[in-house]
Design a protein around this motif. Structure first.
Motif, PDB file in Angstrom:
ATOM      1  N   ASN A   4       0.830  -1.210   0.000  1.00 21.23           N
ATOM      2  CA  ASN A   4       0.000   0.000   0.000  1.00 21.23           C
ATOM      3  C   ASN A   4       0.861   1.256   0.000  1.00 21.23           C
ATOM      4  O   ASN A   4       0.574   2.227  -0.703  1.00 21.23           O
ATOM      5  CB  ASN A   4      -0.919   0.006   1.233  1.00 21.23           C
ATOM      6  CG  ASN A   4      -2.087  -0.965   1.082  1.00 21.23           C
ATOM      7  OD1 ASN A   4      -2.463  -1.318  -0.037  1.00 21.23           O
ATOM      8  ND2 ASN A   4      -2.637  -1.404   2.191  1.00 21.23           N
ATOM      9  N   TYR A  29      -5.135  13.318  -4.028  1.00 21.63           N
ATOM     10  CA  TYR A  29      -5.676  12.035  -3.587  1.00 21.63           C
ATOM     11  C   TYR A  29      -6.941  12.274  -2.770  1.00 21.63           C
ATOM     12  O   TYR A  29      -6.978  13.160  -1.911  1.00 21.63           O
ATOM     13  CB  TYR A  29      -4.655  11.288  -2.720  1.00 21.63           C
ATOM     14  CG  TYR A  29      -5.249  10.050  -2.070  1.00 21.63           C
ATOM     15  CD1 TYR A  29      -5.196   8.818  -2.714  1.00 21.63           C
ATOM     16  CD2 TYR A  29      -5.895  10.118  -0.834  1.00 21.63           C
ATOM     17  CE1 TYR A  29      -5.769   7.690  -2.132  1.00 21.63           C
ATOM     18  CE2 TYR A  29      -6.473   9.006  -0.256  1.00 21.63           C
ATOM     19  CZ  TYR A  29      -6.400   7.789  -0.910  1.00 21.63           C
ATOM     20  OH  TYR A  29      -6.969   6.677  -0.340  1.00 21.63           O
ATOM     21  N   GLY A  59      -9.943   9.921  -0.633  1.00 20.33           N
ATOM     22  CA  GLY A  59     -10.269   8.556  -0.219  1.00 20.33           C
ATOM     23  C   GLY A  59     -11.153   8.534   1.006  1.00 20.33           C
ATOM     24  O   GLY A  59     -11.549   9.580   1.544  1.00 20.33           O
ATOM     25  N   GLN A  83      -6.771  -1.216   2.879  1.00 21.00           N
ATOM     26  CA  GLN A  83      -5.995  -0.308   2.029  1.00 21.00           C
ATOM     27  C   GLN A  83      -5.689   1.020   2.699  1.00 21.00           C
ATOM     28  O   GLN A  83      -5.147   1.917   2.072  1.00 21.00           O
ATOM     29  CB  GLN A  83      -6.733  -0.063   0.711  1.00 21.00           C
ATOM     30  CG  GLN A  83      -8.086   0.619   0.856  1.00 21.00           C
ATOM     31  CD  GLN A  83      -8.035   2.110   1.108  1.00 21.00           C
ATOM     32  OE1 GLN A  83      -7.334   2.834   0.405  1.00 21.00           O
ATOM     33  NE2 GLN A  83      -8.753   2.559   2.129  1.00 21.00           N
ATOM     34  N   ILE A 137      -2.633   3.490   2.374  1.00 23.50           N
ATOM     35  CA  ILE A 137      -2.432   4.419   1.243  1.00 23.50           C
ATOM     36  C   ILE A 137      -2.849   5.825   1.685  1.00 23.50           C
ATOM     37  O   ILE A 137      -2.105   6.794   1.515  1.00 23.50           O
ATOM     38  CB  ILE A 137      -3.251   3.971   0.006  1.00 23.50           C
ATOM     39  CG1 ILE A 137      -2.783   2.587  -0.451  1.00 23.50           C
ATOM     40  CG2 ILE A 137      -3.110   4.993  -1.126  1.00 23.50           C
ATOM     41  CD1 ILE A 137      -3.610   2.009  -1.604  1.00 23.50           C
ATOM     42  N   THR A 196      -7.603   7.673  -6.393  1.00 24.36           N
ATOM     43  CA  THR A 196      -8.305   7.297  -5.175  1.00 24.36           C
ATOM     44  C   THR A 196      -8.006   5.829  -4.931  1.00 24.36           C
ATOM     45  O   THR A 196      -7.488   5.147  -5.813  1.00 24.36           O
ATOM     46  CB  THR A 196      -9.823   7.529  -5.280  1.00 24.36           C
ATOM     47  OG1 THR A 196     -10.431   7.203  -4.013  1.00 24.36           O
ATOM     48  CG2 THR A 196     -10.462   6.650  -6.339  1.00 24.36           C
ATOM     49  N   SER A 197      -8.287   5.380  -3.730  1.00 25.25           N
ATOM     50  CA  SER A 197      -8.099   3.963  -3.447  1.00 25.25           C
ATOM     51  C   SER A 197      -9.189   3.510  -2.503  1.00 25.25           C
ATOM     52  O   SER A 197      -9.763   4.309  -1.766  1.00 25.25           O
ATOM     53  CB  SER A 197      -6.724   3.717  -2.816  1.00 25.25           C
ATOM     54  OG  SER A 197      -6.631   4.381  -1.571  1.00 25.25           O
ATOM     55  N   SER A 198      -9.464   2.213  -2.540  1.00 26.91           N
ATOM     56  CA  SER A 198     -10.472   1.661  -1.647  1.00 26.91           C
ATOM     57  C   SER A 198     -10.334   0.148  -1.648  1.00 26.91           C
ATOM     58  O   SER A 198      -9.375  -0.401  -2.207  1.00 26.91           O
ATOM     59  CB  SER A 198     -11.877   2.082  -2.092  1.00 26.91           C
ATOM     60  OG  SER A 198     -12.813   1.719  -1.104  1.00 26.91           O
ATOM     61  N   SER A 199     -11.258  -0.508  -0.992  1.00 30.65           N
ATOM     62  CA  SER A 199     -11.334  -1.956  -1.042  1.00 30.65           C
ATOM     63  C   SER A 199     -12.767  -2.318  -1.433  1.00 30.65           C
ATOM     64  O   SER A 199     -13.678  -1.508  -1.285  1.00 30.65           O
ATOM     65  CB  SER A 199     -10.956  -2.562   0.310  1.00 30.65           C
ATOM     66  OG  SER A 199     -11.016  -3.969   0.234  1.00 30.65           O
ATOM     67  N   VAL A 246      -7.418   2.476  -7.176  1.00 26.58           N
ATOM     68  CA  VAL A 246      -6.763   1.290  -6.623  1.00 26.58           C
ATOM     69  C   VAL A 246      -7.787   0.495  -5.831  1.00 26.58           C
ATOM     70  O   VAL A 246      -8.486   1.054  -4.985  1.00 26.58           O
ATOM     71  CB  VAL A 246      -5.588   1.690  -5.701  1.00 26.58           C
ATOM     72  CG1 VAL A 246      -4.958   0.455  -5.070  1.00 26.58           C
ATOM     73  CG2 VAL A 246      -4.548   2.489  -6.474  1.00 26.58           C
ATOM     74  N   ASN A 247      -7.884  -0.795  -6.117  1.00 25.84           N
ATOM     75  CA  ASN A 247      -8.756  -1.687  -5.344  1.00 25.84           C
ATOM     76  C   ASN A 247      -7.896  -2.741  -4.664  1.00 25.84           C
ATOM     77  O   ASN A 247      -7.358  -3.625  -5.319  1.00 25.84           O
ATOM     78  CB  ASN A 247      -9.794  -2.355  -6.258  1.00 25.84           C
ATOM     79  CG  ASN A 247     -10.754  -3.271  -5.484  1.00 25.84           C
ATOM     80  OD1 ASN A 247     -10.647  -3.404  -4.265  1.00 25.84           O
ATOM     81  ND2 ASN A 247     -11.673  -3.898  -6.195  1.00 25.84           N
ATOM     82  N   THR A 261       2.029   1.507 -10.733  1.00 26.21           N
ATOM     83  CA  THR A 261       1.356   2.768 -10.399  1.00 26.21           C
ATOM     84  C   THR A 261       1.753   3.846 -11.406  1.00 26.21           C
ATOM     85  O   THR A 261       0.907   4.585 -11.922  1.00 26.21           O
ATOM     86  CB  THR A 261       1.712   3.203  -8.964  1.00 26.21           C
ATOM     87  OG1 THR A 261       1.211   2.229  -8.060  1.00 26.21           O
ATOM     88  CG2 THR A 261       1.109   4.551  -8.620  1.00 26.21           C
TER      89      THR A 261
END
Lengths: 355, 177, 253
Positions: free
Chosen positions: A10, A25, A27, A33, A36, A76-79, A103-104, A151
């Motif tokens: 991460n 960014y 989020g 995650q 991050i 952005t990132s998440s799960s 990002v997942n 990335t």
């Protein structure tokens, strides 16, 4: 080469994003995650960037949409559950032809599911997820080093083709530490004459939009977008081939599953079983050609997945069902062991391609 | 070509992950391939925590340790849960101040270190993990005290140099036990 | 002598709004303010989902179309990326006060330096007259055919009253465009909201009570009267928050 440092996957994504030139960014916290966000909340304010913890995943992806419209690199990132919420925004990014990185770091589902690693968002990532005719480029790293290098690649692909790119990782890759070289150059820049910067009274206004009420016009936009997708299929498909030259059995696995499978391939080779592996690095576009090319030489394919079997459908399509494809899987946050994969290889070896 | 698969397990808050991090950084110092994988979950504090570290001369496939060559058991549940999967001829390090039972395995090398007691006696009750690390360093050919010192110097921020001293004292005590 | 001109920051094309709809007036007010402040070249507008969905064709500045309710989030992204630009969103009641309530509240709480033009006509216009979060108690709509029953459909959302309790926002005012006097006041408020952004003061929201003769089932004239008789009593006009003015008052005390 620069000195290697130990980093979580991460964190490697976060640092690589900064090195690639991303300064924005957005989020919302979700395991596994959150590193991050934590990492970027420390770094962004010190380099004049934006870190914003949004009120929801939905708000976050729409903030991404806003920045993307200005032509600047953004992520952005998440799960998994959070990615479902971002689905709307991703569809709009695709429909407005905007570049962004999503990002997942997957966890087991469906629903709230669990927090342990999974690959069960494969369909969502590669077949749509949001509404409408669109694709994202989907990158599947299988090491911390690749999380960093992909990335940068993601920002370049997003900018080059003006489209959302998804990094599809999982909880294991996100949480694990490995040595990583951060010898990373800023992502290549692309034309942004379409972006919103204010007309400065020097040009006609730019409009970023995905609405088109005349069916024939909307159809044409879709045709053009899919022409672009064909170019991407041609030029950007990435995969790793491992011991396939003389292989009679071919494993197909990505991400963490590919690492587990590699151990099993090595053990099977020690036992004299001719097995190799194709590791898709782009899940969309899927490496159809190398799989099809192997389908004459190989008697069995084995799809190793952390899901109930999703990529297996693409493997079957790629080889046009010419050979049996076995599924070796665990689900719900469990990971197949090298022994599980070895057992599947031995079974395939025994059956010799018979169903 | 050698590979060491290490599993560290204990209660959250015992420094399980940090111990793993130091081991991983030592391996990095020695230019080895290394992976570090924590258990993660709602057990942030007080629950069970474990961490897999693989150190190898060749690229590492799966970072998940299913058959450890080395188990570091910091509480009884961890010993009971994992001692059976330690490979034959492997090592088990046991904090004997917290675990009064002996390992039932006869085909492994078991090391009993009253790490928590040593740490308390030194005045650093939170550093039982570093006491264990001292003993591990002694029993692994590749590691030595200089490596760990170099790692701690880069890991501990300059403002907290008193921590460096404490950690080194705890490690040395374990090493000499 | 020129007595009437279309504002330069409006594109010279016909709008799609229904006869008697006050969106045209509000577009014009926004455009006049942009012209007067000389900011067309650096302004970026965010269009909503709803009747104003195609506002991106009407404003001559750079424009973006947001997903339903997400305009404040999109505006946040743009403003964070390009702080030198002037960013406004133009949203209806369904967009801002129903599906986009979280984005509205949190952009206000963050005091995002953006300007929001909130058009409240107490109904969903684009989809054909359904009950809005701001539809009045007893108001008949396609989805409240017996009149809005507050026991089952709840009460209308008073956006300015609600947001004023937050520490975040700089400026909140409710205006109407149903007569000349009110239109003039509305323009003054909109200008204030853009000026606040130019002065980096933060979040300004102007709620504009607007009419929807088509979906209210009234003549344009009756619709304007209905704003006076029904809407303004429920949604009183005025400044709900003006932090800078309040701070100045405190200093003077």
């Amino acid at each position: 080469m620069a000195k290697k440092v130990l980093m979580k996957g991460n964190e490697a994504i976060a640092e690589a994003a900064i090195l690639a030139g991303c300064r924005h960014y957005f989020g919302y916290p979700i395991t596994p995650q959150t590193e991050i966000a934590a990492y970027l909340s420390k770094r962004m304010p010190k380099i004049g960037g934006t870190f914003l913890q949004a009120e929801s995943e939905i708000a976050a992806i729409n903030m991404v949409y806003g920045v993307a419209a200005t032509g600047k690199p953004v992520m952005t990132s998440s799960s998994s559950p959070g990615i479902s919420l971002k689905g709307e925004g991703i569809s709009y990014l695709a429909g407005a032809d905007l570049p962004a990185l999503i990002v997942n770091v997957q966890r087991g589902g469906p629903g709230l599911g669990g927090i342990q690693p999974s690959q069960s968002d494969y369909f969502q990532a590669t077949k749509g997820g949001g509404h409408g005719d669109y694709h994202m480029i989907v990158l599947a790293p299988s090491s911390v080093q690749e999380m960093a290098s992909l990335t940068v690649k993601a920002f370049e692909l997003a900018g080059k083709y003006r489209m959302p790119v998804m990094m599809l990782a999982d909880g294991t890759l996100g949480q694990m530490m490995e040595p990583v070289s951060l010898d990373i150059k800023e992502a290549e820049k692309f034309d942004t004459s379409w972006a919103l910067t204010g007309t400065q009274m020097k040009r006609k206004h730019n409009i970023v939009n995905s609405l088109s009420l005349i069916p024939e016009e909307l159809e044409q936009l879709n045709f053009e977008r899919f022409k672009k997708y064909e170019i991407i299929k041609e030029n950007e498909t990435m995969y790793e081939e491992y011991l396939t030259e003389d292989a009679e059995i071919c494993i197909v696995a990505f991400g963490i599953a590919a690492r587990v499978a590699k151990n099993a391939v090595n053990s099977a080779r020690e036992k004299g079983i001719k097995v190799g592996m194709i590791r898709p690095i782009t899940l969309w576009p899927f490496p159809k050609k190398p799989l099809y090319d192997l389908s004459d030489k190989v008697h069995t394919f084995i799809s190793v997945e952390l899901s109930m079997g999703q990529m297996i459908e693409d493997v079957e399509l790629a080889i046009r069902c010419k050979k049996p494809v076995m599924l070796c899987n665990r689900a719900g946050g469990c990971i197949p062991s090298p022994e599980d994969v070895l057992a599947a290889i031995e079974k395939a070896n025994k059956n010799g391609g018979a169903l | 070509m050698s590979t060491d698969k290490i599993l560290i397990a204990g209660f959250g808050g015992q420094g399980v992950l940090f111990l793993g991090k130091i081991l991983a950084n030592m391996a990095l110092q020695l230019d080895k391939e290394v992976s570090w994988l924590p258990s993660y979950g709602p057990e942030m504090r007080g629950g069970t925590a474990n961490c897999s570290v693989i150190i190898s001369d060749s690229p590492i496939g799966s970072p998940i340790v299913t058959e450890p060559d080395c188990l570091i058991a910091m509480n009884l549940p961890s010993l009971l849960k994992y001692e059976d999967i330690v490979s034959k001829g492997g090592k088990i390090f046991i904090d004997s101040a917290l675990i009064t039972e002996k390992s039932k395995r006869e085909d492994v090398n078991a090391y009993y270190i009253p790490a928590t007691k040593i740490a308390i006696d030194l005045g650093y009750p939170k550093l039982s993990n570093m006491v264990l690390l001292g003993k591990i360093i002694k029993e692994f050919e590749d590691f030595n005290l200089d490596t760990v010192k170099a790692v701690l110097e880069t890991t501990i921020p300059p403002k907290k140099q008193d921590l460096l001293k404490a950690n080194l004292e705890a490690i040395t005590a374990g090493y000499n036990y | 002598m020129i007595v009437f001109e279309k504002p330069k920051s409006l594109v010279d094309i016909p709008m799609h709004y229904c006869p008697g709809c006050t969106h045209g007036i509000i577009h014009r007010l926004v455009a006049e303010v942009i012209d007067e402040l000389g900011i067309e070249g650096k302004t970026i507008g965010v269009a909503p989902v709803g009747c104003a969905v195609m506002a991106y064709n009407y404003f001559a500045c750079d424009m973006i179309e947001a997903a339903h309710g997400r305009a404040p989030a999109v505006a946040t992204g743009i403003k964070r990326a390009n702080p030198e630009n002037i960013v406004f969103s133009y949203q209806g009641d369904g967009d801002l006060a129903s599906i986009g309530m979280a984005e509205t509240v949190h952009s206000a709480a963050r005091n995002e330096n953006i300007t929001i033009i909130f058009v409240n006509n107490a109904i969903y216009g684009m989809t054909g007259g359904q009950m809005a979060p701001t539809s009045l108690p007893g108001q008949v709509t396609q989805t409240s055919p017996y009149g809005r029953d507050v026991k089952t459909a709840g009460f209308p959302v008073k956006v300015c009253e609600m947001l004023k309790e937050l520490d975040g926002p700089e400026y909140l005012e409710r205006v109407a465009v149903n007569n000349v006097v009110n239109v003039k006041k509305a323009k003054k408020a909109i200008k204030k909201a853009f000026t606040n952004q130019l002065e980096n003061k933060g979040f300004s929201l102007i709620e504009v009570l607007s009419s929807c003769p088509t979906n209210w089932g009234m003549t344009p004239d009756d619709a304007l009267k209905w704003i006076d008789t029904n809407m303004i009593p429920y949604y009183p006009l005025g400044v709900y928050k003006d932090r800078s003015a309040q701070n100045k008052e405190k200093e003077e005390l």
